[in-house]
Design an enzyme around this catalytic site. Structure first.
Site, PDB file in Angstrom:
ATOM      1  N   LYS A 187       0.891  -1.176   0.000  1.00  0.00           N
ATOM      2  CA  LYS A 187       0.000   0.000   0.000  1.00  0.00           C
ATOM      3  C   LYS A 187       0.929   1.225   0.000  1.00  0.00           C
ATOM      4  O   LYS A 187       1.504   1.596   1.021  1.00  0.00           O
ATOM      5  CB  LYS A 187      -0.869  -0.016   1.273  1.00  0.00           C
ATOM      6  N   CYS A 230      13.972  10.806   6.301  1.00  0.00           N
ATOM      7  CA  CYS A 230      13.949  10.377   7.702  1.00  0.00           C
ATOM      8  C   CYS A 230      15.323  10.532   8.321  1.00  0.00           C
ATOM      9  O   CYS A 230      15.448  10.741   9.516  1.00  0.00           O
ATOM     10  CB  CYS A 230      13.469   8.934   7.798  1.00  0.00           C
TER      11      CYS A 230
END
Ligand code: NAD
Length: 524
Positions: A169, A276
């Site tokens: 997803k 990140c």
């Protein structure tokens, strides 16, 4: 509460963040569609596993060839959907994935080889033990938009090579590049049902978490990660959580100022700060702080902001205006508490709605959100320190613990500091590039997550460990089975003494008395 029909009618819009142009509208997959995808994956997975490692590696090598041949086309698609300069898409997405295939191809076979388990305990000497590594079955992957190709691809490759099926997803902001990943894998020979993409939003993601997958690998924000961990706990679904970071960069007084300032500028602004592993907090020894800051400001002012498709661009847009508002709010908070803006600090509205100038901040402290919460934007806050101990304390004063960097010409001093920093990775004299080392485990501590991706530890997350034990004496009853009694208890005491008594005389006595076990008659 939304009705079934409303949920079924949800659509996501893939837009170019540089221009606002809508690239494509994609329907969100419903709960039922997600469940059907997982069901198909489950049906197909045993055959994929039975195919064997050589055939799976062959498919991955085909994928590598196709990706290499289309590298620029794929990089441009990434730029169109996520905004980063094409050169960055080549380096941090395409190259990382090509090398991840190399790692899988070179290491998966040895990793999956059965491991013998020698037994040291005397009681177990007649047995032969082995470790088997078996695929989970269906791995669900939920991914973010900031590295829309390399994150889902590297995770998927290690899942696939281990013999799993994958249902991915992707972020609602970058579904198209995930669909391109699927078509490359399918063209390379990975069966359609073994790698499936279920585009959609958070509701689709939640449907995948609640579907009968065997494990979930989630990459995204801490808040979504915590929500997912709660849902997973309810059904004991194993999860890997790759979450946010607030990575510190520590510049010691012996660091090369030119090198470290270039690193700070690249580390804070690469992908417009939306990594990140971005440098989010920069601590510099007071003795060199002014010179270092001046160098950062001068280099920042030379950066060119624009559309990532233009090869002259250093920094592209932020992904959407909401992200830009978060950056603005953090800068306002810092300004209000006394921080000085030395470069940037403003929107670049003439370029488009999502552009923000790369920003250098001085006079920051830990009362400011810019030093505490993930910024995910092009901001470099610089703060001085006076001693190595203070630098370590500042670096560790954070809820996050993804990665960190230490800059020094003295590697042993750098390593001494690195060992005291609470994070999943510490780099000495580099930042961020650990993500491109296929062998290096990637993951965080504290709020930055649970588990690892990449390398051997990434493989480890994709398999279940099965211990297989075979007893070589099938006609012999085990000495410890029923038939208990006073004599047996004494013999057991002796057996324990034989192995663990402190004196050799006691161990010998134990051994002699243990011999009685062999003639044990009263056993069931
Ligand atoms: P996000 O948490 O908003 O979304 C991530 C994914 O989760 C998306 O696909 C989204 O649709 C899905 N999602 C949202 N709600 C969900 C729910 N309730 N259940 C299941 N899925 C749900 O994060 P983002 O904005 O896409 O990504 C940015 C964040 O990701 C930053 O915090 C960044 O630091 C982090 N990140 C971490 C790593 C790492 O390796 N540690 C790498 C890249 C990004």
């Amino acid at each position: 509460m939304a009705t079934e029909a409303q949920i079924a009618a949800r659509r996501i819009h893939s837009c170019n963040p540089a221009t606002g142009e809508m690239l494509r509208e994609v329907p969100c997959q419903s709960d039922a569609e997600v469940n059907r995808a997982v069901h198909r994956a489950r049906q197909a997975q045993p055959a994929w596993n039975a195919l064997g490692i050589s055939k799976r590696v062959e498919a991955l090598r085909n994928f590598q060839r196709l990706l290499h041949a289309r590298k620029t086309e794929i990089a441009r698609s990434i730029t169109q959907e996520a905004g980063k300069p094409v050169a960055e898409a080549l380096l941090t997405e395409v190259l990382v994935v090509l090398d991840a295939v190399r790692f899988c191809a070179e290491n998966a076979r040895a990793f999956l080889r059965e491991e013998t388990v020698p037994h040291a305990s005397l009681a177990m000497k007649a047995k032969s033990g082995r470790i088997l590594r078996e695929p989970y079955g269906v791995i669900g992957i939920i991914s973010p938009w900031n590295y829309p190709f390399s994150i889902p691809a590297t995770e998927s490759l290690s899942a696939l090579v281990m013999g799993n099926a994958v249902v991915l997803k992707p972020s609602e902001l970058t579904p198209l590049i995930a669909l391109e990943l699927a078509s490359l894998l399918h063209e390379a020979g990975v069966p359609d049902d073994i790698f499936q993409v279920v585009p959609g939003d958070g509701i689709t993601g939640a449907a995948l978490v609640n579907s009968p997958i065997d494990k979930l690998v989630f990459t995204g924000s801490v808040s979504t990660g915590k929500r997912i961990a709660q849902a997973a706990a309810a059904r004991l679904l194993p999860v890997v959580l790759e979450l946010g970071g607030k990575d510190p960069m520590i510049v010691l007084d012996d660091a090369d100022i030119d090198v470290a300032s270039s690193a700070a500028v690249w580390g804070a602004f690469v992908n417009a700060g939306q990594a990140c592993l971005s440098v989010e907090r920069c601590y510099v020894h007071r003795r060199i702080c002014q010179k270092f800051t001046e160098a950062c400001v001068a280099k920042t002012k030379r950066l060119r902001v624009g559309n990532g498709l233009d090869p002259q661009t250093d920094i592209g847009p932020l992904i959407h205006e909401r992200q830009l508002c978060i950056v603005e709010a953090q800068i306002e908070d810092a300004r209000g508490k006394g921080s000085r803006v030395l470069a940037g600090g403003e929107r670049l509205a003439h370029l488009g709605a999502n552009f923000y100038a790369p920003t250098v901040l001085a006079d920051v402290n830990h009362s400011m959100t810019i030093m505490r919460e993930e910024t995910f934007g092009p901001v470099l806050p610089i703060m001085p320190f006076d001693s190595d101990e203070e630098a370590i304390q500042l670096a560790n004063d954070s809820d996050y613990g993804l990665a960190a960097s230490v800059w020094t010409k003295n590697l042993s001093r750098g390593e001494a500091i690195a060992r005291k920093i609470q994070s999943g990775t510490v780099m000495i004299n580099d930042a961020i590039s650990c993500f491109g080392i296929s062998e290096a485990p990637h993951g965080g501590v504290k709020s930055s997550g649970i588990g690892r991706t990449h390398g051997k530890y990434g493989f480890e997350e994709m398999v279940r460990i099965k211990y297989l034990d075979a007893d070589r004496l099938p006609k012999v009853k085990k000495l410890w089975w029923y038939g208990y009694g006073a004599a047996f208890t004494r013999q057991m005491e002796s057996f324990v003494d034989m192995q663990f008594a402190q004196s050799s005389a006691q161990r010998l006595r134990g051994a002699l008395r243990t011999l009685g076990l062999i003639r044990r008659k009263e056993q069931l």
